[in-house]
Design a protein around this motif. Structure first.
Motif, PDB file in Angstrom:
ATOM      1  N   PRO A   1       1.932  -8.461   7.418  1.00  0.00           N
ATOM      2  CA  PRO A   1       1.173  -7.313   6.347  1.00  0.00           C
ATOM      3  C   PRO A   1      -0.832  -7.746   6.347  1.00  0.00           C
ATOM      4  O   PRO A   1      -0.884  -7.772   7.792  1.00  0.00           O
ATOM      5  CB  PRO A   1       1.726  -8.325   5.094  1.00  0.00           C
ATOM      6  CG  PRO A   1       1.484  -9.497   5.645  1.00  0.00           C
ATOM      7  CD  PRO A   1       2.041  -9.403   7.296  1.00  0.00           C
ATOM      8  N   LEU A   2      -1.105  -6.054   6.613  1.00  0.00           N
ATOM      9  CA  LEU A   2      -2.612  -5.917   6.489  1.00  0.00           C
ATOM     10  C   LEU A   2      -3.125  -6.619   5.790  1.00  0.00           C
ATOM     11  O   LEU A   2      -2.093  -6.935   4.894  1.00  0.00           O
ATOM     12  CB  LEU A   2      -2.677  -3.849   6.460  1.00  0.00           C
ATOM     13  CG  LEU A   2      -1.831  -2.606   7.335  1.00  0.00           C
ATOM     14  CD1 LEU A   2      -2.320  -2.282   6.926  1.00  0.00           C
ATOM     15  CD2 LEU A   2      -2.663  -3.622   8.791  1.00  0.00           C
ATOM     16  N   PRO A   3      -4.664  -6.592   5.927  1.00  0.00           N
ATOM     17  CA  PRO A   3      -5.287  -7.157   5.474  1.00  0.00           C
ATOM     18  C   PRO A   3      -5.644  -6.770   3.733  1.00  0.00           C
ATOM     19  O   PRO A   3      -5.079  -5.612   3.500  1.00  0.00           O
ATOM     20  CB  PRO A   3      -6.489  -7.623   5.618  1.00  0.00           C
ATOM     21  CG  PRO A   3      -6.430  -7.268   7.450  1.00  0.00           C
ATOM     22  CD  PRO A   3      -4.982  -6.427   6.537  1.00  0.00           C
ATOM     23  N   ALA A   4      -5.735  -7.310   2.682  1.00  0.00           N
ATOM     24  CA  ALA A   4      -5.712  -6.503   0.941  1.00  0.00           C
ATOM     25  C   ALA A   4      -6.676  -5.577   0.375  1.00  0.00           C
ATOM     26  O   ALA A   4      -6.143  -5.062   0.269  1.00  0.00           O
ATOM     27  CB  ALA A   4      -5.711  -7.909   0.175  1.00  0.00           C
ATOM     28  N   ASP A   5      -7.730  -5.726   2.050  1.00  0.00           N
ATOM     29  CA  ASP A   5      -9.213  -4.895   1.914  1.00  0.00           C
ATOM     30  C   ASP A   5      -8.821  -3.403   2.247  1.00  0.00           C
ATOM     31  O   ASP A   5      -9.898  -2.454   2.597  1.00  0.00           O
ATOM     32  CB  ASP A   5     -10.084  -5.666   1.856  1.00  0.00           C
ATOM     33  CG  ASP A   5      -9.858  -6.325   3.264  1.00  0.00           C
ATOM     34  OD1 ASP A   5      -9.224  -5.826   3.990  1.00  0.00           O
ATOM     35  OD2 ASP A   5     -11.740  -6.861   3.829  1.00  0.00           O
ATOM     36  N   THR A   6      -7.729  -3.328   3.188  1.00  0.00           N
ATOM     37  CA  THR A   6      -7.196  -2.514   4.010  1.00  0.00           C
ATOM     38  C   THR A   6      -6.985  -0.862   3.138  1.00  0.00           C
ATOM     39  O   THR A   6      -5.897  -1.038   2.766  1.00  0.00           O
ATOM     40  CB  THR A   6      -6.551  -2.351   4.558  1.00  0.00           C
ATOM     41  OG1 THR A   6      -6.363  -3.640   5.885  1.00  0.00           O
ATOM     42  CG2 THR A   6      -5.826  -0.881   6.057  1.00  0.00           C
ATOM     43  N   PRO A   7      -7.824  -0.243   3.410  1.00  0.00           N
ATOM     44  CA  PRO A   7      -7.351   1.135   2.545  1.00  0.00           C
ATOM     45  C   PRO A   7      -5.637   1.861   3.012  1.00  0.00           C
ATOM     46  O   PRO A   7      -5.458   1.554   3.962  1.00  0.00           O
ATOM     47  CB  PRO A   7      -8.522   2.293   2.996  1.00  0.00           C
ATOM     48  CG  PRO A   7      -9.550   1.078   3.621  1.00  0.00           C
ATOM     49  CD  PRO A   7      -8.707   0.467   3.718  1.00  0.00           C
TER      50      PRO A   7
ATOM     51  N   THR B   1       0.489   0.184  -2.301  1.00  0.00           N
ATOM     52  CA  THR B   1      -0.801  -1.022  -2.728  1.00  0.00           C
ATOM     53  C   THR B   1      -1.542  -1.058  -1.536  1.00  0.00           C
ATOM     54  O   THR B   1       0.227  -1.881  -0.679  1.00  0.00           O
ATOM     55  CB  THR B   1      -0.357  -1.190  -4.373  1.00  0.00           C
ATOM     56  OG1 THR B   1       0.674  -2.459  -3.101  1.00  0.00           O
ATOM     57  CG2 THR B   1      -0.248  -1.356  -5.267  1.00  0.00           C
ATOM     58  N   PRO B   2      -1.970  -1.660  -1.176  1.00  0.00           N
ATOM     59  CA  PRO B   2      -2.479  -2.420  -0.128  1.00  0.00           C
ATOM     60  C   PRO B   2      -1.693  -3.802   0.135  1.00  0.00           C
ATOM     61  O   PRO B   2      -1.570  -3.838   1.845  1.00  0.00           O
ATOM     62  CB  PRO B   2      -3.960  -2.672  -0.032  1.00  0.00           C
ATOM     63  CG  PRO B   2      -4.550  -1.768  -1.099  1.00  0.00           C
ATOM     64  CD  PRO B   2      -3.608  -1.723  -2.127  1.00  0.00           C
ATOM     65  N   ASP B   3      -0.992  -4.423  -0.665  1.00  0.00           N
ATOM     66  CA  ASP B   3      -0.681  -5.790   0.056  1.00  0.00           C
ATOM     67  C   ASP B   3       1.096  -5.970  -0.029  1.00  0.00           C
ATOM     68  O   ASP B   3       1.504  -6.182   0.680  1.00  0.00           O
ATOM     69  CB  ASP B   3      -0.115  -6.661  -1.722  1.00  0.00           C
ATOM     70  CG  ASP B   3       0.609  -5.621  -2.680  1.00  0.00           C
ATOM     71  OD1 ASP B   3       0.599  -6.736  -3.238  1.00  0.00           O
ATOM     72  OD2 ASP B   3       0.490  -4.883  -2.687  1.00  0.00           O
ATOM     73  N   THR B   4       1.583  -4.151   0.032  1.00  0.00           N
ATOM     74  CA  THR B   4       2.937  -3.601   0.915  1.00  0.00           C
ATOM     75  C   THR B   4       3.016  -2.811   1.986  1.00  0.00           C
ATOM     76  O   THR B   4       3.855  -2.280   2.236  1.00  0.00           O
ATOM     77  CB  THR B   4       3.376  -2.768  -0.450  1.00  0.00           C
ATOM     78  OG1 THR B   4       2.801  -1.748  -0.247  1.00  0.00           O
ATOM     79  CG2 THR B   4       3.028  -4.137  -2.079  1.00  0.00           C
ATOM     80  N   LEU B   5       1.764  -2.644   2.315  1.00  0.00           N
ATOM     81  CA  LEU B   5       1.427  -2.212   3.459  1.00  0.00           C
ATOM     82  C   LEU B   5       1.659  -3.527   4.993  1.00  0.00           C
ATOM     83  O   LEU B   5       0.741  -4.422   4.640  1.00  0.00           O
ATOM     84  CB  LEU B   5      -0.252  -1.014   3.877  1.00  0.00           C
ATOM     85  CG  LEU B   5       0.068  -0.419   2.674  1.00  0.00           C
ATOM     86  CD1 LEU B   5      -1.276   0.270   2.976  1.00  0.00           C
ATOM     87  CD2 LEU B   5       1.438   0.393   3.183  1.00  0.00           C
TER      88      LEU B   5
END
Length: 249
Positions: A77-83, A102-106
Motif C-alpha cells: 500500500p502507498l503511504p496514507a498521505d499519497t494523493p 481513497t488513499p488507504d486503498t491504493l
C-alpha cells in the motif's frame, strides 16, 4: 598379445566405474568382431532421450528461476498521505463498483525481498541439478551390452566389458571377471552385477534382450547369464528368488 594381457591384468584393478568413459584401447583390448554375451537391444525411452530431457529441465528451471527472481512480487500500500491522482493502481480487492478512491486503498506491486526470493531460486537450481544427475547416474548403470573376453594365457583371467548408454563402439568399463558378481534383483525382469570397489550395481534388463546371441524367455536369459559366470552345474541353484550368488567362480 600375451604380454598385452599380462600388463592389462596388472594394471586393471578398477576401484570404481570411470566418470569419463575411456576407450578400450586404453586397456589394450578390443571388442571388434566379438559377440556380446548380453545385448539389451532397444533401451527404454528415457534412456534414449536423457540429453533432450536434461536440456528441457535446464530450460524450464532457468525460466522458473527468472520468474521467481524478477517477477515474484507482493502488494504494498502507498503511504496514507499519497494523493489519489499519483497512485498507479487500485488495490486488487477494491470494489470495482465503487466510484471513490481513497488513499488507504491504493498501492502497487513490488518485488519481494531478496532473502525471500533467493532460497526458492536456489531450490529450483538444486532440483534441476538433482534431476539431471539422477538421469545420467541411473543411465550410466544400465547395461546396454556386455562382453566376456577369454584369457590370453593359462594364468590370465577373463575380463568383463560393460557398455552403458554412455559408451559406444570401442568404449566401456572393464573388470576382471573374478571381481564381479551376478545377483537376483527385486525386479524379476532384471539381474544385477556388482564389482569389487564399485558403489552400487549395474542393472541388466532381460526383457527383449539377447544372451549369447539368442533371445528367449526371462528364465532362459537369466540362466544363461548365470551359467556364463558360474557354470551350468551351478546356474540352476542360483535361479531361486533371493538366492545369494557366491563370489568364487
Amino acid at each position: 598379445m600375451p604380454s598385452v594381457f599380462s600388463r592389462l591384468v596388472r594394471r586393471v584393478r578398477l576401484r570404481h566405474a570411470k566418470v569419463t568413459p575411456r576407450p578400450l584401447t586404453h586397456y589394450g583390448i578390443s571388442i571388434e568382431g566379438v559377440q556380446p554375451v548380453f545385448d539389451a537391444g532397444r533401451m527404454q525411452w528415457w534412456a534414449r532421450w536423457t540429453y533432450p530431457l536434461g536440456i528441457g529441465t535446464v530450460i524450464s528451471s532457468t525460466l522458473a528461476a527468472e520468474l521467481i527472481w524478477s517477477h515474484w512480487t507482493t502488494w504494498e500500500p502507498l503511504p496514507a498521505d499519497t494523493p489519489a491522482t499519483d497512485a498507479p493502481a487500485r488495490r486488487p480487492d477494491a470494489s470495482s463498483a465503487s466510484s471513490e478512491t481513497t488513499p488507504d486503498t491504493l498501492g502497487h506491486y513490488v518485488l519481494r525481498p531478496w532473502y525471500q526470493r533467493a532460497p526458492f531460486v536456489a531450490l529450483d537450481v538444486f532440483c534441476c541439478c538433482g534431476i539431471i544427475a539422477v538421469l545420467i547416474g541411473v543411465r550410466s548403470r544400465m547395461v546396454r551390452k556386455m562382453f566376456v573376453l577369454p584369457p590370453a594365457q593359462k594364468e590370465g583371467e577373463r575380463l568383463v566389458v560393460v557398455q552403458s548408454p554412455l559408451h559406444w563402439r570401442q568404449y566401456g568399463d572393464v573388470y576382471p571377471l573374478s571381481k564381479t558378481k551376478l545377483g537376483n534383483s527385486p525386479d524379476k525382469t532384471e539381474v544385477t552385477m556388482t564389482a569389487e570397489g564399485l558403489r552400487g550395481h549395474y542393472s541388466i534388463g532381460l526383457t527383449g534382450a539377447q544372451v549369447d546371441g539368442k533371445q528367449g524367455s526371462l528364465w532362459d536369459a537369466k540362466k544363461a547369464l548365470f551359467a556364463t559366470w558360474y557354470g551350468t552345474a551351478r546356474a540352476s541353484s542360483m535361479m531361486a528368488d533371493g538366492a545369494r550368488v557366491p563370489r568364487s567362480h
